[in-house]
Scaffold this active site. Structure first.
Site, PDB file in Angstrom:
ATOM      1  N   ALA A  64      51.773  65.590  32.768  1.00 30.22           N
ATOM      2  CA  ALA A  64      54.163  65.158  33.184  1.00 30.22           C
ATOM      3  C   ALA A  64      54.232  66.615  34.105  1.00 30.22           C
ATOM      4  CB  ALA A  64      54.351  65.367  32.229  1.00 30.22           C
ATOM      5  N   GLU A 132      48.005  68.635  25.963  1.00 23.53           N
ATOM      6  CA  GLU A 132      49.441  68.250  25.552  1.00 23.53           C
ATOM      7  C   GLU A 132      48.938  69.666  24.132  1.00 23.53           C
ATOM      8  OE1 GLU A 132      47.955  65.773  26.697  1.00 23.53           O
ATOM      9  OE2 GLU A 132      49.571  64.380  27.700  1.00 23.53           O
TER      10      GLU A 132
END
Ligand code: DAK
Length: 258
Positions: A64, A132
């Site tokens: 992302a 992440e």
């Protein structure tokens, strides 16, 4: 809708969708996710197999978009995660097989979009990971769910807790991808597989996908009953009549998806 971040090519019922944000190694920004959602909602009914790949020869999707996420508050973070998760779910719910041709980095949201596809193949230079936690977040596009389903809890926890990417040979070993090819062969191999699949009966493929998706989380008796029900429905199709007639008469069959 005019797409800025998507390129599409349709040949013989096989659509190749290229995710394209080259300046950020094809990172998933909101506009790209919106376009992808629109594309999936309006997919040409003549498409029998979809191949998803990334632009260039370095990256499939590098996650992302970190620049976009960096300023989000809790509510916006929730909404951004939900937007991606909803779009990826559309891939799983498409009534056609979807192949991820992973041509480089598949990190974070990149690994997650590949996992939402039915089949993953990759180039030798591909790298898979869920980095992440090193950014202070968790996988947010359903990675904790799908990675665990695909590779088991122990390996999923290692990948997610360490944040460390793995190479293509390790991805093959743990079952995250089905095959590894040299970069220059990847798309022709994806096309070859797509052609093999697209020669089969479209409604049977749709039902097979529905069964595999729906039955995975069901208790055995319910899963088997579901398959039984869908198996019966195949006999209401012309494809079944034509397929079996062709076999018994030693003829070629061309399925119409009826
Ligand atoms: N986002 C934005 N830009 C990115 C990017 C990303 N994910 N990845 C790369 N870029 C940009 C770089 O900033 C750089 O831009 P410029 O400096 O040229 O302007 C350009 O792409 C080229 O990257 P590098 O210079 O870094 O290239 P290298 O070959 O040196 O390294 C790399 C390639 C892929 C190893 C490296 O770029 C990298 O580590 N990228 C970040 C990978 C990553 O951490 N991805 C995971 C992102 S987190 C959630 C919703 C969703 C998610 C989580 C929660 N909720 C809100 C619930 C998902 C999160 C993620 O996916």
């Amino acid at each position: 809708m005019e797409y800025t971040f998507l390129k599409t090519a349709l040949t013989d019922g096989i659509c190749t969708l290229t995710l394209s944000a080259p300046k950020s190694l094809n990172a998933l920004n909101s506009a790209l996710l919106n376009e992808l959602g629109h594309f999936l909602d309006n997919i040409d009914p003549n498409v029998r197999v979809l191949i998803i790949t990334g632009d260039g020869d370095k990256s499939f999707v590098a996650g992302a978009d970190i620049a976009e996420m960096s300023t989000l508050n809790e509510q916006q973070g929730y909404e951004f995660g939900k937007r991606g998760a909803d779009v990826f779910r559309k891939i799983e719910k498409l009534p056609i097989p979807v192949i991820a041709a992973v041509n480089g980095y598949a990190l974070g949201g990149g690994c997650e979009i590949a996992m939402a596809c039915d089949i993953r193949i990759c180039s030798a230079n591909a790298r898979f990971g869920q980095p992440e936690v090193g950014l202070g977040i968790i996988p947010g596009f359903s990675g904790t769910y799908r990675l665990t389903k695909l590779v088991g809890m122990g390996m999923a926890k290692q990948l997610i807790y360490s944040g460390k990417p793995i190479k293509s040979d390790e991805a093959l070993r743990i079952g995250l991808v089905n095959a590894v090819y040299e970069q220059e062969e990847l798309m022709s191999q994806a096309m070859k597989l797509a052609k093999t699949i697209s020669a089969n009966a479209p409604i049977a493929l749709k039902y097979a996908k529905e069964c595999i998706e729906a039955e995975y989380d069901l208790p055995a008796d319910e899963a088997i009953a579901y398959e039984n029900h869908m198996f019966g429905k195949c006999f209401a199709t012309e494809d079944q009549k034509n397929g079996m007639h062709a076999f018994l008469n030693k003829e070629e069959v061309k399925f119409e998806g009826r």
